[in-house]
Design a protein around this motif. Structure first.
Motif, PDB file in Angstrom:
ATOM      1  N   SER A 272      23.035 -10.000 -24.306  1.00 33.22           N
ATOM      2  CA  SER A 272      24.052  -9.310 -23.508  1.00 33.22           C
ATOM      3  C   SER A 272      24.525  -8.008 -24.139  1.00 33.22           C
ATOM      4  N   GLN A 273      24.710  -8.015 -25.464  1.00 37.15           N
ATOM      5  CA  GLN A 273      25.232  -6.825 -26.137  1.00 37.15           C
ATOM      6  C   GLN A 273      24.189  -5.714 -26.279  1.00 37.15           C
ATOM      7  N   SER A 274      22.936  -6.034 -26.046  1.00 35.04           N
ATOM      8  CA  SER A 274      21.859  -5.045 -26.218  1.00 35.04           C
ATOM      9  C   SER A 274      21.384  -4.450 -24.901  1.00 35.04           C
ATOM     10  N   ILE A 275      21.988  -4.860 -23.794  1.00 30.61           N
ATOM     11  CA  ILE A 275      21.558  -4.423 -22.469  1.00 30.61           C
ATOM     12  C   ILE A 275      22.468  -3.329 -21.938  1.00 30.61           C
ATOM     13  N   ASP A 276      21.866  -2.336 -21.318  1.00 29.32           N
ATOM     14  CA  ASP A 276      22.595  -1.280 -20.616  1.00 29.32           C
ATOM     15  C   ASP A 276      22.842  -1.780 -19.195  1.00 29.32           C
ATOM     16  N   TRP A 277      24.037  -2.314 -18.941  1.00 29.53           N
ATOM     17  CA  TRP A 277      24.288  -2.984 -17.665  1.00 29.53           C
ATOM     18  C   TRP A 277      24.277  -2.053 -16.463  1.00 29.53           C
ATOM     19  N   PRO A 278      24.699  -0.786 -16.581  1.00 30.53           N
ATOM     20  CA  PRO A 278      24.506   0.117 -15.436  1.00 30.53           C
ATOM     21  C   PRO A 278      23.027   0.292 -15.050  1.00 30.53           C
ATOM     22  N   LYS A 279      22.127   0.295 -16.058  1.00 28.86           N
ATOM     23  CA  LYS A 279      20.694   0.352 -15.748  1.00 28.86           C
ATOM     24  C   LYS A 279      20.248  -0.908 -15.023  1.00 28.86           C
ATOM     25  N   VAL A 280      20.769  -2.065 -15.457  1.00 29.86           N
ATOM     26  CA  VAL A 280      20.453  -3.316 -14.767  1.00 29.86           C
ATOM     27  C   VAL A 280      20.878  -3.229 -13.309  1.00 29.86           C
ATOM     28  N   ASP A 281      22.094  -2.729 -13.073  1.00 28.72           N
ATOM     29  CA  ASP A 281      22.580  -2.604 -11.695  1.00 28.72           C
ATOM     30  C   ASP A 281      21.668  -1.705 -10.866  1.00 28.72           C
TER      31      ASP A 281
END
Length: 306
Positions: A272-281
């Motif tokens: 979770s801490q290594s993911i760029d969540w806006p990119k996931v979205d």
């Protein structure tokens, strides 16, 4: 043209289950991504749809990757196109065939090694390809098509000439190669409409491009086992530390929430801490069906393309 079967490269990856991502529910690490980057020379009669079907890429992405306008650009024989067609392999088998339905990809394994990978055409939403285990029970070249009663009835409803049998030849929708499954009425076969591959247009059977089925036919024997799975969301961690995400449409309306699936998987695997969540979205919103980088583990090498 370079066969997808010869463009396989191996990296560490994590396959994604469509179930809530409790650690015990996750499939095993895959270790593989297939595809990559290909320079393709346009042939006479090609279209963006046909080229996309050949590589497992939506045609609008083929246009986008080459600065073309999907609706108005015209391609010409001899024109060079760049095709990026990376796909995460959703799970490993020791031996046999794996078909991920929403991914529209077939993977063939032998003794734990990925032998080949091909885009496939599958059943339309009103006539879906089933999930489950299967085995090859018939292997036949130039098979006549014995038209099922259900398809005869569809022909009748649509005002078409009702056919009971179609002989081998240019009008036979099975193409030149047939691999019958123990799931009655279903098979893996060629097609006389190659542009229909990587689409959901069949009556449940699994279609391959004529060149791919000819190659695959020689790899398979009667008794080969297989599995039809449904995983529209795939998350991967590759050997240089990049985190990749691949999202497909929930084509058969199973009610899978891709955002929840990704978050559960990331939490279960400490990502979770290594993911760029806006990119996931953005990847979830696009549902382009290709592996995209959405993060990077700390302390690994430089970033690059899948």
């Amino acid at each position: 043209m370079i066969s997808l079967a010869r463009r396989i490269f191996f990296v560490c990856s994590l396959a994604v289950s469509s179930l809530p991502a409790l650690a015990q529910d996750l499939p095993p690490l895959s270790h593989r991504v297939t595809g990559g980057d290909t320079e393709y020379t346009v042939q006479r009669g090609d279209s963006l749809t046909a080229i996309g079907a050949r590589f497992g890429v939506p045609p609008r992405l083929v246009a986008q990757q080459n600065d073309l306008h999907f609706n108005t650009s015209r391609i010409k024989p001899g024109q060079r196109l760049h095709i990026q067609h990376s796909h995460i392999v959703p799970a490993s088998l020791d031996d046999g065939i794996l078909v991920n339905l929403p991914q529209s990809m077939l993977f063939n394994f032998s003794q734990g090694t990925l032998v080949s990978a091909y885009p496939v055409g599958l059943g339309k939403p009103s006539w879906p390809t089933p999930q489950g285990e299967f085995r090859i029970v018939n292997r036949q070249a130039n098979k006549p098509w014995l038209v099922p009663k259900s398809i005869q009835e569809e022909m009748r409803r649509e005002g078409k000439i009702v056919q009971e049998e179609v002989s081998p030849g240019p009008d036979n929708p099975l193409g030149k190669h047939w691999l019958g499954l123990n799931l009655w009425g279903y098979g893996i076969h060629g097609t006389i409409a190659p542009a229909s591959v990587y689409h959901f247009q069949s009556h449940g059977c699994i279609r391959l491009h004529p060149d791919d089925i000819a190659e695959f036919f020689d790899q398979v024997r009667i008794g080969t086992q297989g599995r039809l799975i449904y995983q529209p969301v795939l998350l991967a961690v590759i050997e240089d530390g990049r985190i990749l995400l691949e999202v497909h449409r929930d084509i058969y309306k199973k009610g899978i929430d891709p955002a929840r699936t990704v978050r559960d998987l990331a939490e279960a695997n400490g990502l979770s801490q290594s993911i760029d969540w806006p990119k996931v979205d953005a990847v979830i919103a696009a549902q382009d069906g290709l592996a995209e980088e959405v993060g990077h583990l700390p302390g690994n090498g430089s970033k690059g393309q899948p």
